[in-house]
Scaffold this motif. Structure first.
Motif, PDB file in Angstrom:
ATOM      1  N   ALA A 134       6.708 -58.752  41.057  1.00 11.28           N
ATOM      2  CA  ALA A 134       6.396 -57.553  41.837  1.00 11.28           C
ATOM      3  C   ALA A 134       7.663 -56.848  42.304  1.00 11.28           C
ATOM      4  O   ALA A 134       7.757 -55.611  42.273  1.00 11.28           O
ATOM      5  CB  ALA A 134       5.525 -57.925  43.034  1.00 11.28           C
ATOM      6  N   LEU A 135       8.656 -57.624  42.751  1.00  8.43           N
ATOM      7  CA  LEU A 135       9.917 -57.029  43.201  1.00  8.43           C
ATOM      8  C   LEU A 135      10.663 -56.386  42.036  1.00  8.43           C
ATOM      9  O   LEU A 135      11.142 -55.241  42.131  1.00  8.43           O
ATOM     10  CB  LEU A 135      10.784 -58.095  43.858  1.00  8.43           C
ATOM     11  CG  LEU A 135      10.304 -58.629  45.210  1.00  8.43           C
ATOM     12  CD1 LEU A 135      11.080 -59.881  45.604  1.00  8.43           C
ATOM     13  CD2 LEU A 135      10.446 -57.561  46.289  1.00  8.43           C
ATOM     14  N   GLU A 136      10.777 -57.120  40.936  1.00 11.01           N
ATOM     15  CA  GLU A 136      11.499 -56.580  39.779  1.00 11.01           C
ATOM     16  C   GLU A 136      10.796 -55.354  39.211  1.00 11.01           C
ATOM     17  O   GLU A 136      11.451 -54.361  38.840  1.00 11.01           O
ATOM     18  CB  GLU A 136      11.614 -57.658  38.698  1.00 11.01           C
ATOM     19  CG  GLU A 136      12.573 -58.778  39.056  1.00 11.01           C
ATOM     20  CD  GLU A 136      12.739 -59.780  37.925  1.00 11.01           C
ATOM     21  OE1 GLU A 136      13.835 -60.343  37.799  1.00 11.01           O
ATOM     22  OE2 GLU A 136      11.780 -59.982  37.147  1.00 11.01           O
ATOM     23  N   ASP A 137       9.485 -55.400  39.143  1.00 15.25           N
ATOM     24  CA  ASP A 137       8.731 -54.284  38.570  1.00 15.25           C
ATOM     25  C   ASP A 137       8.887 -53.030  39.406  1.00 15.25           C
ATOM     26  O   ASP A 137       9.087 -51.934  38.873  1.00 15.25           O
ATOM     27  CB  ASP A 137       7.256 -54.671  38.450  1.00 15.25           C
ATOM     28  CG  ASP A 137       6.407 -53.530  37.896  1.00 15.25           C
ATOM     29  OD1 ASP A 137       6.608 -53.163  36.721  1.00 15.25           O
ATOM     30  OD2 ASP A 137       5.566 -53.002  38.637  1.00 15.25           O
ATOM     31  N   GLN A 138       8.816 -53.175  40.722  1.00 11.66           N
ATOM     32  CA  GLN A 138       8.960 -51.996  41.576  1.00 11.66           C
ATOM     33  C   GLN A 138      10.348 -51.390  41.460  1.00 11.66           C
ATOM     34  O   GLN A 138      10.501 -50.160  41.374  1.00 11.66           O
ATOM     35  CB  GLN A 138       8.670 -52.343  43.034  1.00 11.66           C
ATOM     36  CG  GLN A 138       8.741 -51.124  43.953  1.00 11.66           C
ATOM     37  CD  GLN A 138       8.374 -51.448  45.379  1.00 11.66           C
ATOM     38  OE1 GLN A 138       9.149 -51.221  46.311  1.00 11.66           O
ATOM     39  NE2 GLN A 138       7.168 -51.979  45.583  1.00 11.66           N
ATOM     40  N   ALA A 139      11.370 -52.228  41.450  1.00 10.27           N
ATOM     41  CA  ALA A 139      12.732 -51.718  41.324  1.00 10.27           C
ATOM     42  C   ALA A 139      12.914 -50.976  40.004  1.00 10.27           C
ATOM     43  O   ALA A 139      13.540 -49.907  39.950  1.00 10.27           O
ATOM     44  CB  ALA A 139      13.736 -52.862  41.436  1.00 10.27           C
ATOM     45  N   PHE A 140      12.359 -51.525  38.925  1.00 13.06           N
ATOM     46  CA  PHE A 140      12.496 -50.894  37.610  1.00 13.06           C
ATOM     47  C   PHE A 140      11.731 -49.576  37.539  1.00 13.06           C
ATOM     48  O   PHE A 140      12.257 -48.564  37.058  1.00 13.06           O
ATOM     49  CB  PHE A 140      11.987 -51.852  36.530  1.00 13.06           C
ATOM     50  CG  PHE A 140      11.907 -51.242  35.161  1.00 13.06           C
ATOM     51  CD1 PHE A 140      13.047 -51.011  34.417  1.00 13.06           C
ATOM     52  CD2 PHE A 140      10.677 -50.878  34.618  1.00 13.06           C
ATOM     53  CE1 PHE A 140      12.974 -50.425  33.158  1.00 13.06           C
ATOM     54  CE2 PHE A 140      10.602 -50.301  33.370  1.00 13.06           C
ATOM     55  CZ  PHE A 140      11.746 -50.078  32.644  1.00 13.06           C
ATOM     56  N   ARG A 141      10.492 -49.570  38.012  1.00 12.79           N
ATOM     57  CA  ARG A 141       9.660 -48.373  37.881  1.00 12.79           C
ATOM     58  C   ARG A 141      10.155 -47.223  38.749  1.00 12.79           C
ATOM     59  O   ARG A 141      10.155 -46.066  38.331  1.00 12.79           O
ATOM     60  CB  ARG A 141       8.206 -48.683  38.212  1.00 12.79           C
ATOM     61  CG  ARG A 141       7.458 -49.434  37.117  1.00 12.79           C
ATOM     62  CD  ARG A 141       5.976 -49.574  37.438  1.00 12.79           C
ATOM     63  NE  ARG A 141       5.757 -50.373  38.636  1.00 12.79           N
ATOM     64  CZ  ARG A 141       5.494 -49.880  39.833  1.00 12.79           C
ATOM     65  NH1 ARG A 141       5.436 -48.575  40.014  1.00 12.79           N
ATOM     66  NH2 ARG A 141       5.298 -50.674  40.876  1.00 12.79           N
ATOM     67  N   THR A 142      10.572 -47.525  39.967  1.00 15.49           N
ATOM     68  CA  THR A 142      11.053 -46.456  40.841  1.00 15.49           C
ATOM     69  C   THR A 142      12.443 -45.992  40.437  1.00 15.49           C
ATOM     70  O   THR A 142      12.768 -44.809  40.573  1.00 15.49           O
ATOM     71  CB  THR A 142      11.086 -46.922  42.310  1.00 15.49           C
ATOM     72  OG1 THR A 142      11.966 -48.045  42.434  1.00 15.49           O
ATOM     73  CG2 THR A 142       9.689 -47.308  42.784  1.00 15.49           C
ATOM     74  N   GLY A 143      13.278 -46.925  39.970  1.00 19.00           N
ATOM     75  CA  GLY A 143      14.635 -46.572  39.554  1.00 19.00           C
ATOM     76  C   GLY A 143      15.557 -46.202  40.696  1.00 19.00           C
ATOM     77  O   GLY A 143      16.672 -45.741  40.459  1.00 19.00           O
ATOM     78  N   ASP A 144      15.102 -46.413  41.948  1.00 14.30           N
ATOM     79  CA  ASP A 144      15.942 -46.015  43.084  1.00 14.30           C
ATOM     80  C   ASP A 144      16.209 -47.156  44.055  1.00 14.30           C
ATOM     81  O   ASP A 144      16.671 -46.933  45.169  1.00 14.30           O
ATOM     82  CB  ASP A 144      15.304 -44.843  43.829  1.00 14.30           C
ATOM     83  CG  ASP A 144      13.955 -45.196  44.461  1.00 14.30           C
ATOM     84  OD1 ASP A 144      13.500 -46.356  44.327  1.00 14.30           O
ATOM     85  OD2 ASP A 144      13.336 -44.304  45.083  1.00 14.30           O
ATOM     86  N   ARG A 145      15.907 -48.396  43.626  1.00 14.18           N
ATOM     87  CA  ARG A 145      16.120 -49.540  44.519  1.00 14.18           C
ATOM     88  C   ARG A 145      16.514 -50.763  43.722  1.00 14.18           C
ATOM     89  O   ARG A 145      16.368 -50.809  42.505  1.00 14.18           O
ATOM     90  CB  ARG A 145      14.876 -49.794  45.369  1.00 14.18           C
ATOM     91  CG  ARG A 145      13.622 -50.055  44.560  1.00 14.18           C
ATOM     92  CD  ARG A 145      12.369 -49.853  45.423  1.00 14.18           C
ATOM     93  NE  ARG A 145      12.274 -48.480  45.901  1.00 14.18           N
ATOM     94  CZ  ARG A 145      11.362 -48.037  46.758  1.00 14.18           C
ATOM     95  NH1 ARG A 145      10.478 -48.880  47.262  1.00 14.18           N
ATOM     96  NH2 ARG A 145      11.340 -46.777  47.131  1.00 14.18           N
ATOM     97  N   PHE A 146      16.973 -51.774  44.456  1.00 18.39           N
ATOM     98  CA  PHE A 146      17.476 -52.997  43.838  1.00 18.39           C
ATOM     99  C   PHE A 146      16.825 -54.184  44.524  1.00 18.39           C
ATOM    100  O   PHE A 146      16.692 -54.212  45.753  1.00 18.39           O
ATOM    101  CB  PHE A 146      18.997 -53.060  43.985  1.00 18.39           C
ATOM    102  CG  PHE A 146      19.657 -54.108  43.143  1.00 18.39           C
ATOM    103  CD1 PHE A 146      19.864 -53.900  41.794  1.00 18.39           C
ATOM    104  CD2 PHE A 146      20.068 -55.315  43.698  1.00 18.39           C
ATOM    105  CE1 PHE A 146      20.474 -54.870  41.008  1.00 18.39           C
ATOM    106  CE2 PHE A 146      20.676 -56.288  42.936  1.00 18.39           C
ATOM    107  CZ  PHE A 146      20.879 -56.062  41.576  1.00 18.39           C
TER     108      PHE A 146
END
Length: 391
Positions: A134-146
């Motif tokens: 969930a953490l990795e997916d959100q970071a990848f999809r939004t492209g604005d967080r790590f």
């Protein structure tokens, strides 16, 4: 329209638009934390802005009314938030969930997604594959967080942390994985007492997010958040040395090492697959720098939407982008003796044909020469047989 001037002699101030609008850099160190707080039932299932350790304590531990129930022991969330502020963090969003079950935590992570200011996300203390994903997916999809991913408790076989291991998160250019957990002191009155026989080991991700914020403020997002002391860490759960790091570093496991009695971040890699053909985003600072530039341009170029797609617009955009990137280069984030060596801004003819303009498209190509960390310092030493000054 002709300008109207007053009849009284003096100075008249007129506001006019001159040149290209400037592009401002976005924030890079606002964190988002998900977990269960010590006080039950407080601000559940909502992403809430927290700007100090005192505010977090009042909202999620002590309460603000005499009738508030007493807090339980410290939780992974509370230790992480306190560690964040102790290490230099200034702003975070907290999502308090009903329980530590991975389903609740994953649902809480989703609540962070719409918050544009969030640049670092973590679920302190949670190592379930669903939470990692969930953490990795959100970071990848939004492209604005790590994403900062938690380590498991001390493992008996370090191979479990390597690619394909049972305690290893999936590969990702938008996440970093740290090991081991850190030793901390008790925070609440009913916490177990820390002792040599029974030390308290906690998630490091909140403390690490604070280190990110501290480095961003002092040096900039382009500086690798490594070789940095973790404040509030008394030690580590699994002391490791060079031999162990030799086997883990290539797989993107960032170690927390003890140097001169200080817990120190001793790794700067993302979870990019070791066999990836493109090594561009091997390092955390490069990934976060590109995130910063992309989001700053997305916000800063909004002025150009629906403007006439002509040469004047290209010139205006070029001035705005170059003005922003000049600042990035002057901060030391780009490699090159001059701006022209460090970056370029182009409008490729291949993507800006008449038919593209007829569809409302304007394509800008930007190239950056990122600064990579000096991860390996190689000193070559030899014996000389003559005066050193003459050698």
């Amino acid at each position: 329209m002709a300008t109207s001037y007053p009849n009284t002699p003096g100075v008249q101030i007129l506001e006019v638009r001159l040149g290209a609008p400037p592009i401002a850099g976005v924030g890079t160190s606002t964190a988002g934390f998900v977990g269960k707080s010590p006080m039950t039932g407080r601000f559940l299932k909502v992403a809430r802005l927290v700007t100090s350790a005192d505010q977090f304590e009042a909202d999620y531990i002590t309460g603000t009314k005499p009738a508030d129930p007493p807090a339980a022991d410290s939780t992974s969330l509370s230790r992480a938030v306190f560690g964040f502020f102790e290490n230099g963090g200034t702003t975070c969003y907290v999502v308090n969930v009903d329980s530590e079950a991975q389903g609740d935590v994953v649902a809480g992570i989703k609540l962070l997604e719409p918050i544009d200011e969030v640049a670092i996300i973590a679920a302190p203390g949670h190592v379930h594959p669903d939470v990692y994903a969930a953490l990795e997916d959100q970071a990848f999809r939004t492209g604005d967080r790590f994403a900062l991913l938690d380590p498991p408790a001390k493992v008996d076989d370090l191979a479990k942390l390597k690619a394909g291991g049972s305690n290893r998160p999936p590969a990702s250019d938008y996440a970093a994985f740290y090991y081991p957990r850190i030793q901390v002191t008790p925070r609440l009155a009913n916490d177990p007492k820390d002792s040599v026989a029974n030390p308290i080991f906690a998630s490091p991700t909140g403390h690490i997010a604070g280190v990110y914020a501290r480095v961003d403020a002092a040096r900039g997002v382009h500086k690798a958040p490594a070789n940095e002391r973790i404040l509030g860490a008394l030690g580590v759960e699994h002391p490791l040395g060079n031999a162990e790091q030799n086997t883990l570093n290539a797989d993107g496991v960032n170690l927390i090492r003890m140097f001169a009695g200080q817990a120190t971040l001793w790794g700067a890699r993302t979870l990019q697959a070791a066999d990836a053909a493109d090594k561009t985003f091997r390092y955390i600072n490069v990934r976060r720098l590109v995130n910063y530039v992309e989001e700053s341009l997305e916000d800063g170029l909004r002025f150009a939407v629906f403007e006439p797609n002509n040469l004047a617009l290209r010139q205006t955009i070029t001035r705005s982008v170059r003005g922003f990137l000049d600042g990035v280069w002057r901060d030391g984030a780009l490699f090159g003796a001059t701006p022209d060596e460090a970056y370029y801004v182009r409008f490729p003819d291949l993507f800006n044909r008449d038919e593209d303009r007829a569809l409302g498209k304007l394509t800008i190509e930007i190239g950056l020469r990122a600064v990579y960390p000096a991860e390996f310092i190689i000193v070559r030493i030899g014996l000389i047989m003559q005066n050193a000054a003459a050698a």
